[in-house]
Motif scaffolding. Structure first.
Motif, PDB file in Angstrom:
ATOM      1  N   GLY A   9     -17.852   8.076  16.973  1.00 37.38           N
ATOM      2  CA  GLY A   9     -16.947   8.087  18.122  1.00 37.38           C
ATOM      3  C   GLY A   9     -15.527   8.368  17.703  1.00 37.38           C
ATOM      4  N   ALA A  10     -15.067   7.759  16.605  1.00 42.62           N
ATOM      5  CA  ALA A  10     -13.708   8.023  16.120  1.00 42.62           C
ATOM      6  C   ALA A  10     -13.567   9.474  15.665  1.00 42.62           C
ATOM      7  CB  ALA A  10     -13.368   7.063  14.989  1.00 42.62           C
ATOM      8  N   MET A  11     -14.610  10.013  15.016  1.00 42.30           N
ATOM      9  CA  MET A  11     -14.555  11.412  14.570  1.00 42.30           C
ATOM     10  C   MET A  11     -14.525  12.368  15.749  1.00 42.30           C
ATOM     11  SD  MET A  11     -14.285  11.593  11.390  1.00 42.30           S
ATOM     12  CE  MET A  11     -14.583  13.351  11.341  1.00 42.30           C
ATOM     13  N   LEU A  12     -15.179  11.993  16.856  1.00 47.39           N
ATOM     14  CA  LEU A  12     -15.161  12.857  18.034  1.00 47.39           C
ATOM     15  C   LEU A  12     -13.751  12.998  18.584  1.00 47.39           C
ATOM     16  CD1 LEU A  12     -17.093  14.433  19.884  1.00 47.39           C
ATOM     17  CD2 LEU A  12     -17.263  12.404  21.303  1.00 47.39           C
ATOM     18  N   LEU A  13     -12.919  11.949  18.453  1.00 47.43           N
ATOM     19  CA  LEU A  13     -11.548  11.994  18.962  1.00 47.43           C
ATOM     20  C   LEU A  13     -10.585  12.642  17.983  1.00 47.43           C
ATOM     21  CD1 LEU A  13     -11.349   8.400  20.493  1.00 47.43           C
ATOM     22  CD2 LEU A  13     -11.824  10.539  21.681  1.00 47.43           C
ATOM     23  N   LEU A  14     -10.864  12.568  16.695  1.00 43.80           N
ATOM     24  CA  LEU A  14      -9.922  13.062  15.680  1.00 43.80           C
ATOM     25  C   LEU A  14     -10.434  14.267  14.912  1.00 43.80           C
ATOM     26  CD1 LEU A  14      -8.734   9.645  14.201  1.00 43.80           C
ATOM     27  CD2 LEU A  14      -7.501  11.100  15.799  1.00 43.80           C
ATOM     28  N   GLY A  15     -11.619  14.787  15.281  1.00 43.88           N
ATOM     29  CA  GLY A  15     -12.207  15.878  14.496  1.00 43.88           C
ATOM     30  C   GLY A  15     -11.346  17.129  14.474  1.00 43.88           C
ATOM     31  N   HIS A  16     -10.800  17.495  15.637  1.00 46.43           N
ATOM     32  CA  HIS A  16     -10.000  18.725  15.674  1.00 46.43           C
ATOM     33  C   HIS A  16      -8.750  18.592  14.819  1.00 46.43           C
ATOM     34  CE1 HIS A  16      -8.023  22.305  17.133  1.00 46.43           C
ATOM     35  NE2 HIS A  16      -6.985  21.581  17.530  1.00 46.43           N
ATOM     36  N   ARG A  17      -8.123  17.430  14.846  1.00 48.96           N
ATOM     37  CA  ARG A  17      -6.907  17.258  14.061  1.00 48.96           C
ATOM     38  C   ARG A  17      -7.204  17.334  12.571  1.00 48.96           C
ATOM     39  NH1 ARG A  17      -2.418  12.430  14.781  1.00 48.96           N
ATOM     40  NH2 ARG A  17      -0.929  13.273  13.242  1.00 48.96           N
ATOM     41  N   LEU A  18      -8.352  16.821  12.150  1.00 52.00           N
ATOM     42  CA  LEU A  18      -8.738  16.944  10.739  1.00 52.00           C
ATOM     43  C   LEU A  18      -8.883  18.409  10.343  1.00 52.00           C
ATOM     44  CD1 LEU A  18     -11.347  14.060  10.539  1.00 52.00           C
ATOM     45  CD2 LEU A  18      -9.241  14.179   9.228  1.00 52.00           C
ATOM     46  N   ARG A  19      -9.554  19.158  11.226  1.00 62.00           N
ATOM     47  CA  ARG A  19      -9.726  20.593  10.910  1.00 62.00           C
ATOM     48  C   ARG A  19      -8.401  21.336  10.979  1.00 62.00           C
ATOM     49  NH1 ARG A  19     -14.248  19.356  14.109  1.00 62.00           N
ATOM     50  NH2 ARG A  19     -13.191  20.119  15.981  1.00 62.00           N
ATOM     51  N   GLU A  20      -7.545  20.930  11.902  1.00 63.47           N
ATOM     52  CA  GLU A  20      -6.258  21.609  12.057  1.00 63.47           C
ATOM     53  C   GLU A  20      -5.382  21.408  10.833  1.00 63.47           C
ATOM     54  OE1 GLU A  20      -3.130  22.025  15.724  1.00 63.47           O
ATOM     55  OE2 GLU A  20      -3.783  20.028  15.157  1.00 63.47           O
ATOM     56  N   GLN A  21      -5.375  20.195  10.248  1.00 63.53           N
ATOM     57  CA  GLN A  21      -4.557  19.923   9.069  1.00 63.53           C
ATOM     58  C   GLN A  21      -5.276  20.292   7.769  1.00 63.53           C
ATOM     59  OE1 GLN A  21      -2.667  15.864  10.916  1.00 63.53           O
ATOM     60  NE2 GLN A  21      -2.405  16.204   8.754  1.00 63.53           N
ATOM     61  N   ASP A  22      -6.536  20.779   7.893  1.00 64.46           N
ATOM     62  CA  ASP A  22      -7.315  21.162   6.700  1.00 64.46           C
ATOM     63  C   ASP A  22      -7.426  19.976   5.723  1.00 64.46           C
ATOM     64  OD1 ASP A  22      -8.868  22.683   5.058  1.00 64.46           O
ATOM     65  OD2 ASP A  22      -7.169  23.660   4.048  1.00 64.46           O
ATOM     66  N   ILE A  23      -7.862  18.845   6.285  1.00 58.52           N
ATOM     67  CA  ILE A  23      -8.022  17.625   5.478  1.00 58.52           C
ATOM     68  C   ILE A  23      -9.512  17.372   5.290  1.00 58.52           C
ATOM     69  CG2 ILE A  23      -7.695  15.118   5.446  1.00 58.52           C
ATOM     70  CD1 ILE A  23      -5.081  15.541   6.926  1.00 58.52           C
ATOM     71  N   THR A  24      -9.889  17.097   4.075  1.00 54.10           N
ATOM     72  CA  THR A  24     -11.297  16.812   3.746  1.00 54.10           C
ATOM     73  C   THR A  24     -11.595  15.340   4.037  1.00 54.10           C
ATOM     74  OG1 THR A  24     -11.265  18.480   2.005  1.00 54.10           O
ATOM     75  CG2 THR A  24     -13.062  16.851   1.950  1.00 54.10           C
ATOM     76  N   LEU A  25     -12.634  15.108   4.831  1.00 59.18           N
ATOM     77  CA  LEU A  25     -13.052  13.737   5.160  1.00 59.18           C
ATOM     78  C   LEU A  25     -14.402  13.473   4.497  1.00 59.18           C
ATOM     79  CD1 LEU A  25     -12.675  11.073   6.684  1.00 59.18           C
ATOM     80  CD2 LEU A  25     -13.862  12.102   8.627  1.00 59.18           C
ATOM     81  N   GLU A  26     -14.440  12.476   3.648  1.00 58.09           N
ATOM     82  CA  GLU A  26     -15.683  12.076   2.968  1.00 58.09           C
ATOM     83  C   GLU A  26     -16.129  10.721   3.529  1.00 58.09           C
ATOM     84  OE1 GLU A  26     -14.793  11.900  -1.128  1.00 58.09           O
ATOM     85  OE2 GLU A  26     -14.331  14.045  -1.336  1.00 58.09           O
ATOM     86  N   ILE A  27     -17.349  10.688   4.019  1.00 58.94           N
ATOM     87  CA  ILE A  27     -17.909   9.452   4.582  1.00 58.94           C
ATOM     88  C   ILE A  27     -19.128   9.074   3.755  1.00 58.94           C
ATOM     89  CG2 ILE A  27     -18.926   8.353   6.603  1.00 58.94           C
ATOM     90  CD1 ILE A  27     -17.356  10.244   8.350  1.00 58.94           C
TER      91      ILE A  27
END
Length: 663
Positions: free
Chosen positions: A528-546
């Motif tokens: 749910g948190a990724m659904l709200l912040l996913g675009h911003r992660l891609r926009e800033q080109d930040i790698t998210l490791e879960i």
């Protein structure tokens, strides 16, 4: 003044002197002697009056009350004695059952292990007759009856028997006459003996091989005879025999605690650790069977009497030990000896283990009972003291209230005013709680405002795709390609469902939650948190490791508020990595005992020391336009869940979230 000789009291009156006061005799005014059976001065009997007064004294209300008090005091003592006796008996019974189960398991394991050892000993000897039956020297000696070859076989058999620990190895011709034997040097040599009457010879000649446990007619020692027929071109040439004795196994068994013995299919003891039990039976043998067995000379002149074993149920047996030994109780276990028709029995002694366990259980039960009685007595004493104290306080309070009402009406008015102030304070507290809830909601709406662009982009993509597929579907319908148009419509349905998921997550995130705690999937909250912040992660080109190494973890929380905490932490990490290349955020989750530990770390510049020390205090922030309330609210939310939130610097900022895990 009365005579001195009359001043001595009768000894029989002493029993009444405990209950009656010494009074002057009322029958004669001249009598000054205290009450007794008979007044010697006035020579008149007072026995009747004394007895009446004694009965009246014993039946007085004060004495009856005293006896009742003593009786009530004796009730706890009697109950304590009954409780300790009951605990003692329960502990004794439980210990006996536990010891029986443990001994039964140990005896069964020992029986299976010893049966396996006995089988390995038999299997080792079984290979000898098979190998020797194929030996060309043995065949040549049987065919030619050459004395030189037979004497060579004697020496060879002797060496082979010593190396394999076989009792004796010997070769019989087709008539049962011994031609060569490993004991040819001994006075009891088998060479030249006729064993054609032995069952193992007859069965081997008829069937090719045989196994027979019997008493040696020459050696006078029992053993297992393993035979194999040797065939020639014109028919059977003879039989090779290997005798295996089990004296070494019996010696090993004698060093163990309980008796061990092996029985055949007729329940006759063949191998045993108790010398007096060999060739006796564990079941009654009929006279006809006894005569037939003795005629076969299998067990010599053994009596074949039953063993002194009495079955008492639950795998328990009572055994009279030989040589005048006392009766002992054992737990019996039996296991079949593989590849034979034998059964191995183990008798595990019960007395020593049971006595220790029962004694320990009874001591623990009595100790526990004593502690329980002490605890109950202490609790009763505390309760009684508390009740007395409460009664005194209640009396004092009522007295104080009476005096206050009588003397100080002003104090009563002040008390009413104080109560009103307390009610107002409660209302203020409720209002403060409402303001805190509004602040949490405002924080959530502020977060939604910050991520609105990201969510709008997530919605615009499926909307643009819907438009494209709709236009394409219209063209396909115009061309008559209904199949492709149907595929476009199905794609449009899937895209609308995706939009519904995004908007549903927004509504759930923005909705005020009732605050009920329950099991929440950590993976679903993270999605749910990724659904709200996913675009911003891609926009800033930040790698998210879960890394959810433990799989899906359920925690005690409320999903929307847990998502709010995760969104706040992820958003802070995103803002810390703004303008930085190679940004990376890592989220790890693992289970530790009854808690779930979630670690969120980034490779940003970290937190200043001054900010780190007051991070969870209101209005502490590193953002120029920040209010410093996001982490404070997140910290309070986690505390309501029963967890904790901490921060540190380690190659960037590290936030550690600990939540109680659902078992």
């Amino acid at each position: 003044m009365p005579d001195a000789r009359l001043s001595r009291l009768d000894r029989n009156t002493l029993i009444f002197n405990r209950y009656l006061y010494h009074k002057k005799c009322r029958l004669d005014t001249k009598c000054e002697i205290p009450h007794k059976w008979a007044c010697r001065m006035c020579e008149k009997s007072h026995t009747g009056k004394i007895a009446v007064r004694l009965l009246k004294r014993l039946g007085s209300p004060r004495l009856i009350k005293r006896w009742r008090r003593l009786a009530w005091r004796a009730v706890p003592l009697l109950a304590t004695a009954l409780l300790l006796v009951a605990l003692d008996q329960i502990a004794r019974y439980g210990a006996e059952r536990w010891v029986l189960v443990q001994l039964r398991a140990d005896a069964q394991a020992a029986a299976e292990l010893r049966a396996a050892v006995l089988r390995s000993e038999i299997e080792k000897q079984r290979s000898l007759p098979v190998v020797l039956a194929q030996d060309p020297d043995v065949r040549a000696a049987l065919s030619e009856h050459n004395p030189v070859m037979l004497r060579a076989l004697d020496a060879r058999f002797e060496t082979l028997a010593a190396g394999t620990r076989a009792s004796v190895i010997y070769l019989l011709d087709s008539k049962g006459i011994t031609l060569a034997a490993s004991n040819y040097r001994e006075p009891t040599s088998f060479v030249g003996s006729d064993y054609s009457f032995r069952p193992y010879f007859r069965h081997a000649m008829a069937e090719g091989a045989a196994e027979h446990f019997a008493f040696g007619t020459v050696s006078r020692r029992p053993g297992l005879y393993l035979t194999r027929r040797i065939d020639g071109e014109d028919g059977p040439l003879g039989v090779i025999v290997v005798k295996a004795e089990f004296s070494g196994v019996e010696d090993d068994w004698r060093r163990l605690a309980g008796p061990t013995f092996v029985t055949d299919t007729r329940h006759i003891v063949l191998v045993t650790s108790v010398p007096g039990w060999q060739f006796r039976a564990i079941a009654e043998i009929t006279n006809e069977e006894r005569v037939r067995i003795r005629a076969s000379l299998q067990f010599g002149d053994a009596s074949l009497d039953p063993l002194p074993i009495v079955v008492e149920g639950d795998d328990q047996v009572r055994v009279t030990m030989p040589d005048g030994g006392a009766e002992r109780v054992f737990v019996e276990a039996a296991a079949p000896v593989p590849s034979t028709g034998w059964t191995l029995h183990v008798l595990e002694p019960m007395a020593a283990t049971a006595n220790v366990a029962i004694a320990a259980a009874r001591v623990l039960a009595l100790l526990g009972g004593a502690l329980l009685v002490i605890a109950l007595a202490f609790g009763w004493y505390r309760r009684r003291r508390a009740l007395q104290k409460r009664r005194r306080e209640e009396r004092a309070r009522r007295e104080l209230e009476r005096r206050v009402e009588e003397r100080t009406l002003e104090l009563s008015t002040a008390n009413d005013r104080l109560r009103e102030e307390m009610d107002q304070r409660q209302h203020a507290q409720s209002a403060l709680q409402g303001l805190q809830d509004e602040l949490v909601q405002a924080s959530k709406l502020a977060v939604l405002g910050q991520i609105a662009a990201s969510v709008a982009h997530e919605v615009n993509q499926p909307v643009a795709a819907i438009r494209t597929f709709a236009e394409s579907g219209g063209l396909l319908l115009a061309r008559g390609d209904t199949l492709s148009a149907g595929g476009n419509l199905a794609t449009i349905v899937g895209l609308t469902e995706r939009i519904g998921v995004i908007t549903g997550e927004l509504r759930a995130f923005a909705r005020k939650t009732p605050g009920h705690l329950g099991p929440v999937s950590l993976r679903e909250a993270m999605e749910g948190a990724m659904l709200l912040l996913g675009h911003r992660l891609r926009e800033q080109d930040i790698t998210l490791e879960i890394d959810l190494s433990a799989g899906d973890i359920l925690v005690v929380a409320e999903r929307v508020r847990l998502e709010q905490v995760l969104v706040n932490l992820l958003q802070n990490a995103l803002e810390a990595l703004t303008g930085q290349t190679g940004g990376r955020i890592r989220v790890e989750a693992r289970a530790e005992g009854g808690n779930a530990v979630i670690t969120l770390m980034d490779n940003g510049p970290g937190l200043p020391d001054a900010v780190l020390q007051a991070l969870f205090m209101p209005f502490t922030t590193t953002k120029p336009a920040g209010l410093g309330l996001g982490l404070v609210i997140s910290h309070d939310i986690v505390a309501e869940f029963g967890g904790s939130l901490a921060a540190a610097n380690r190659d960037g900022a590290v936030f550690t979230l600990i939540l109680p895990r659902v078992p």
